[in-house]
Design a protein around this motif. Structure first.
Motif, PDB file in Angstrom:
ATOM      1  N   THR A   2       0.867  -1.185   0.000  1.00  0.00           N
ATOM      2  CA  THR A   2       0.000   0.000   0.000  1.00  0.00           C
ATOM      3  C   THR A   2       0.906   1.238   0.000  1.00  0.00           C
ATOM      4  OG1 THR A   2      -0.057  -0.080   2.381  1.00  0.00           O
ATOM      5  CG2 THR A   2      -1.866  -1.186   1.217  1.00  0.00           C
ATOM      6  N   GLY A   3       0.353   2.375   0.373  1.00  0.00           N
ATOM      7  CA  GLY A   3       1.145   3.610   0.397  1.00  0.00           C
ATOM      8  C   GLY A   3       0.910   4.423  -0.870  1.00  0.00           C
ATOM      9  N   SER A   4       1.539   5.583  -0.937  1.00  0.00           N
ATOM     10  CA  SER A   4       1.346   6.436  -2.113  1.00  0.00           C
ATOM     11  C   SER A   4       2.169   5.925  -3.295  1.00  0.00           C
ATOM     12  CB  SER A   4       1.720   7.884  -1.780  1.00  0.00           C
ATOM     13  OG  SER A   4       2.988   7.905  -1.174  1.00  0.00           O
TER      14      SER A   4
ATOM     15  N   PRO B 234       2.739   2.940  -4.754  1.00  0.00           N
ATOM     16  CA  PRO B 234       2.196   2.051  -5.792  1.00  0.00           C
ATOM     17  C   PRO B 234       0.911   2.532  -6.457  1.00  0.00           C
ATOM     18  CG  PRO B 234       1.800   1.105  -3.618  1.00  0.00           C
ATOM     19  CD  PRO B 234       2.496   2.410  -3.404  1.00  0.00           C
TER      20      PRO B 234
ATOM     21  N   TYR C 127      -5.727  -0.586   5.399  1.00  0.00           N
ATOM     22  CA  TYR C 127      -5.192  -1.058   4.124  1.00  0.00           C
ATOM     23  C   TYR C 127      -6.224  -1.916   3.394  1.00  0.00           C
ATOM     24  CZ  TYR C 127      -0.627   0.844   5.385  1.00  0.00           C
ATOM     25  OH  TYR C 127       0.406   1.690   5.704  1.00  0.00           O
TER      26      TYR C 127
ATOM     27  N   GLY D 267       7.058  -1.476  -1.106  1.00  0.00           N
ATOM     28  CA  GLY D 267       7.474  -0.082  -1.028  1.00  0.00           C
ATOM     29  C   GLY D 267       8.566   0.006   0.026  1.00  0.00           C
ATOM     30  N   LEU D 268       9.050   1.202   0.262  1.00  0.00           N
ATOM     31  CA  LEU D 268      10.067   1.403   1.308  1.00  0.00           C
ATOM     32  C   LEU D 268       9.498   2.367   2.336  1.00  0.00           C
ATOM     33  CD1 LEU D 268      13.099   0.908   2.114  1.00  0.00           C
ATOM     34  CD2 LEU D 268      13.592   3.074   0.980  1.00  0.00           C
ATOM     35  N   GLY D 269       9.676   2.036   3.600  1.00  0.00           N
ATOM     36  CA  GLY D 269       9.151   2.863   4.682  1.00  0.00           C
ATOM     37  C   GLY D 269       9.770   4.259   4.692  1.00  0.00           C
TER      38      GLY D 269
ATOM     39  N   GLY E 235       6.909  -3.747   4.183  1.00  0.00           N
ATOM     40  CA  GLY E 235       5.716  -4.099   4.949  1.00  0.00           C
ATOM     41  C   GLY E 235       5.786  -3.205   6.173  1.00  0.00           C
ATOM     42  N   PHE E 236       5.546  -3.790   7.348  1.00  0.00           N
ATOM     43  CA  PHE E 236       5.793  -3.032   8.578  1.00  0.00           C
ATOM     44  C   PHE E 236       6.908  -3.705   9.377  1.00  0.00           C
ATOM     45  CE2 PHE E 236       1.574  -0.642   8.578  1.00  0.00           C
ATOM     46  CZ  PHE E 236       2.165   0.606   8.551  1.00  0.00           C
TER      47      PHE E 236
ATOM     48  N   ASN F 230       3.078   8.418   9.028  1.00  0.00           N
ATOM     49  CA  ASN F 230       1.820   7.894   8.479  1.00  0.00           C
ATOM     50  C   ASN F 230       0.570   8.536   9.077  1.00  0.00           C
ATOM     51  OD1 ASN F 230       3.553   6.299   7.088  1.00  0.00           O
ATOM     52  ND2 ASN F 230       2.603   4.354   7.609  1.00  0.00           N
TER      53      ASN F 230
ATOM     54  N   ARG G  30      -0.354  11.479   8.990  1.00  0.00           N
ATOM     55  CA  ARG G  30      -0.954  12.465   8.070  1.00  0.00           C
ATOM     56  C   ARG G  30      -1.990  11.815   7.146  1.00  0.00           C
ATOM     57  NH1 ARG G  30       1.783  11.263   3.141  1.00  0.00           N
ATOM     58  NH2 ARG G  30       3.321   9.750   3.802  1.00  0.00           N
TER      59      ARG G  30
HETATM   60  C1  GLP Z   1       3.720   2.117   4.984  1.00  0.00           C
HETATM   61  C2  GLP Z   1       3.491   0.660   4.617  1.00  0.00           C
HETATM   62  C3  GLP Z   1       4.554   0.122   3.711  1.00  0.00           C
HETATM   63  C4  GLP Z   1       4.772   1.080   2.569  1.00  0.00           C
HETATM   64  C5  GLP Z   1       5.228   2.404   3.125  1.00  0.00           C
HETATM   65  C6  GLP Z   1       5.588   3.422   2.079  1.00  0.00           C
HETATM   66  O1  GLP Z   1       4.570   2.314   6.050  1.00  0.00           O
HETATM   67  N1  GLP Z   1       3.413  -0.171   5.753  1.00  0.00           N
HETATM   68  O2  GLP Z   1       4.175  -1.169   3.250  1.00  0.00           O
HETATM   69  O3  GLP Z   1       5.722   0.551   1.692  1.00  0.00           O
HETATM   70  O4  GLP Z   1       4.163   2.891   3.904  1.00  0.00           O
HETATM   71  O5  GLP Z   1       4.600   4.400   1.916  1.00  0.00           O
HETATM   72  P1  GLP Z   1       4.640   5.480   0.791  1.00  0.00           P
HETATM   73  O6  GLP Z   1       4.580   4.743  -0.497  1.00  0.00           O
HETATM   74  O7  GLP Z   1       3.409   6.306   1.017  1.00  0.00           O
HETATM   75  O8  GLP Z   1       5.893   6.231   0.932  1.00  0.00           O
END
Ligand code: GLP
Length: 257
Positions: free
Chosen positions: A45-47, A49, A89, A140-142, A150-151, A175, A177
């Protein structure tokens, strides 16, 4: 343990614009399903993808790809949280992908933020352990210095499987926000572990924007250890890091293939 594991020079692809990242990654996902309709995907998830999901939906609407036999596993979910909470999510996936393609609901696995914790973890473990092959994981990357996937926060071992996480201060700050009422952001989550993600035959990590530049440099050039859980992806031969120019801006030239 890390001393005994082989690690690989990561494959890194850098694009001028973030749209090019979305284009490439959505194509890789669509190609995977076209090649093997019963593919099992781990999705994030996240912005980051969102552009990838938009393009996957467009490919589906053009009739290029059929998800009726595909399985989707979500990489993580907040805990506790109601499914219909706009910050969950579950809600994100339904609105940004699941409702717009023909994946069967019974073939979509995501941790429940509503059930009691033990039950939710057991349910997801049971579903995942029945799946013999995971074909592709997209991560994604935190935010900031978390380097989470992931987390899986800092301190997570490479041997970890599905587990509950107490979110780090940095993750909560970044997160919050995304919640209309920031006080409603849960302080915990359920995530696939590193071991579950590394089970995938292929892994793609996407990162876009300057805010990811430090994390990408740490992930790709620092030690492989629990200080940067995303660095464990370098244990996997078939991992590609797909980055835009800004996320790659702190990388040394010799990282490029
Ligand atoms: C969260 C999710 C991650 C995701 C990350 C990145 O923390 N747990 O799985 O990769 O957000 O978010 P963004 O793509 O908004 O930067």
């Amino acid at each position: 343990m890390s001393n005994k594991l082989a690690f690989f020079k990561p494959k890194v692809q850098i694009y001028e614009k973030e749209e090019e990242v979305d284009e490439l990654v959505s194509k890789l996902v669509v190609e995977q399903i076209k090649k093997k309709s019963t593919s099992v995907l781990i999705l994030p998830t996240g912005s980051t993808p969102l552009g990838m999901y938009e393009r996957i939906i467009l490919a589906y609407k053009r009739g290029e790809v059929d998800f009726s036999k595909t399985t989707i596993i979500n990489i993580d979910e907040y805990f506790p949280i109601k499914k219909n909470h706009p910050g969950s999510y579950y809600y994100y996936m339904k609105h940004n992908l699941i409702d717009s393609i023909n994946v069967k609901v019974e073939n979509w696995h995501i941790a429940s933020g509503e059930e009691p914790l033990e039950k939710s973890i057991t349910m997801l473990c049971t579903q995942i352990n029945k799946i013999p092959i995971i074909d592709l994981a997209v991560c994604g990357l935190g935010p900031g210095k978390t380097c989470h996937i992931g987390f899986n926060e800092q301190g997570t071992l490479s041997t970890s499987t599905i587990h509950f996480v107490k979110l780090s201060e940095e993750t909560i700050k970044a997160n919050r926000r995304l919640f209309l009422n920031p006080k409603e952001m849960p302080k915990g989550a359920i995530t696939l572990g590193i071991c579950d993600i590394l089970r995938a035959r292929k892994i793609i990590l996407i990162a876009k924007g300057k805010a990811k530049a430090w994390g990408i440099k740490r992930t790709l050039t620092g030690q492989i250890n629990e200080d940067a859980p995303a660095s464990y992806l370098r244990y996997h031969k078939q991992t590609i890091f797909v980055l835009d120019k800004e996320a790659a801006s702190l990388l040394p030239n010799d990282i490029l293939n």
